[in-house]
Design a protein around this motif. Sequence first.
Motif, PDB file in Angstrom:
ATOM      1  N   ALA A 172       5.963 -10.694   2.982  1.00  0.00           N
ATOM      2  CA  ALA A 172       6.641 -11.841   3.102  1.00  0.00           C
ATOM      3  C   ALA A 172       7.962 -11.390   3.494  1.00  0.00           C
ATOM      4  O   ALA A 172       8.977 -12.179   3.493  1.00  0.00           O
ATOM      5  CB  ALA A 172       6.686 -12.753   1.754  1.00  0.00           C
ATOM      6  N   TRP A 215       7.126  -3.349   1.362  1.00  0.00           N
ATOM      7  CA  TRP A 215       6.502  -4.532   0.381  1.00  0.00           C
ATOM      8  C   TRP A 215       5.684  -3.871  -0.476  1.00  0.00           C
ATOM      9  O   TRP A 215       4.764  -3.368  -0.437  1.00  0.00           O
ATOM     10  CB  TRP A 215       5.728  -5.294   1.390  1.00  0.00           C
ATOM     11  N   LYS A 245       0.307 -10.575   0.960  1.00  0.00           N
ATOM     12  CA  LYS A 245       0.742 -10.456   2.121  1.00  0.00           C
ATOM     13  C   LYS A 245       2.192 -10.380   2.208  1.00  0.00           C
ATOM     14  O   LYS A 245       3.002 -10.803   1.556  1.00  0.00           O
ATOM     15  CB  LYS A 245       0.349 -12.024   2.804  1.00  0.00           C
ATOM     16  N   HIS A 262      15.744 -12.572  -3.454  1.00  0.00           N
ATOM     17  CA  HIS A 262      14.183 -12.885  -3.370  1.00  0.00           C
ATOM     18  C   HIS A 262      13.550 -12.149  -4.277  1.00  0.00           C
ATOM     19  O   HIS A 262      12.257 -11.922  -3.917  1.00  0.00           O
ATOM     20  CB  HIS A 262      13.731 -12.970  -2.039  1.00  0.00           C
ATOM     21  N   LYS A 279       9.503  -7.212  -5.342  1.00  0.00           N
ATOM     22  CA  LYS A 279       8.790  -7.431  -4.118  1.00  0.00           C
ATOM     23  C   LYS A 279       9.262  -6.573  -3.003  1.00  0.00           C
ATOM     24  O   LYS A 279       8.591  -5.451  -2.908  1.00  0.00           O
ATOM     25  CB  LYS A 279       8.869  -8.952  -3.854  1.00  0.00           C
TER      26      LYS A 279
END
Length: 328
Positions: free
Chosen positions: A154, A147, A152, A77, A110
Motif C-alpha cells: 500500500a 513493505w 498487498k 500511516h 507497515k
Amino acid sequence: MKRAQGVFFSVVHGYQPPMPTRNKIVGRRIRVMGHNKWRNGTDFQFWCYLCKSLMGQNGVEDEVRKFRVLPACDDEHGGVIVDMKEPMGPTVFQAMLKASLSQWKLEGKKGAWIKLPIELANLVEIAVKEGFWYHHAEPRYLMLAYWIPETKIAIPANATHQVRIGAIVMNDKRELLVVQEKVGKFQGTGIWKIPTGILEEGEDIFAGATREVKEETGIHTEFVDVIAFRHLHKCFFDKSDLCFLCMLQPVSFDIHKQDSEIEEAQWMPFEEYADQPVVQNHGIFKHVKNICLAKIKKGHAGWTPLPITSLFSDQISYLYMNQEGLKL
C-alpha cells in the motif's frame, strides 16, 4: 557449536554487551573477553547472531534489538522513516537493518522508508538485498521503501505528474507576447508561441507564471487568473503533465529576451498570431486563440487563487475558483 573460547567482540561507538547478557553467555560456557575500545562492526554482527543462535531467549534478543536498531521516526500511516545522516560501515548497517526489520515486524509496522544521502550510496546494495526498492531520488538523496506485512503493498507511487504553465499576456493594443524557442521541440520551426515553463519545487501556479514570463521576455506582469488546463500522460520519463493556461496583465513593455533559451520575442498583433497555420489547425494553439477572443469580447472569467488553511496545519495553500461566479 558447543564452545567458543577467546572470542573478541567489537562494537561501534564503544557499546559493551549488557552485564545480564554477558552473564547468560558465560553461563553457556562462552568466554567473552571485552575491550574498552571496540575496533569495528564486523564482530558485532557475529555477536547478534551468536546471541540469537545460542541463547534463543527473548531477553537476549530484546537487549540486542534495543541497543542496535536503526534510529527511526513514525510516519502518519503506521510505518517508519529512517533518515541516515551519520557515516556507517556496510557490515554494521546490514546487521542493524536486519535487527530493525525484525523489530518493526514485531511492532506491527507497515511501510519502512530509508533516506540515504548521496554520501552513503555504498549502502544501497545492502538495503536492496534485504528487499528494499527504489522509490524516488533527489539531487542529494535516494529514498528506498519496504513493505513489512504479508499483505498487498500500500505504499503510494512516486510523484506521477509534473506541472507547467502557459502564459497569455496581452497589452491594450491587442498584441500578444510571443516567443520563438532556441531549444526544445519548437527549435527552428519558426512558430511563435506563448511563454511556457515548468514550475519549480514548492512554487505556486501564479508565482511560476509571472516568473517564467520575466525570465523569457523581461516583461513584468500581474497574475489575473487560470483560464484552462490540459492533462497529458506519458510525457517526461513516462510522467503525466498538467499545463495551466494563465492570463497575465503586463506592467512593463520593453522586451529583454532570455538569450540561453529564446531565439526571438515580440509583441505580435493578435490577428497575426491567429493566422499562423499551427494556430488554426493544432489543438492547444487553436484553443489559446479562442480563449483570448473570449477574454477580449466577453470578459471570460477564470479561476483566481483563494488562500486557505487546513484542519491540520496553518500552512497557506491556494484554492483556484471562479470567485466572480460565486458572488450572490
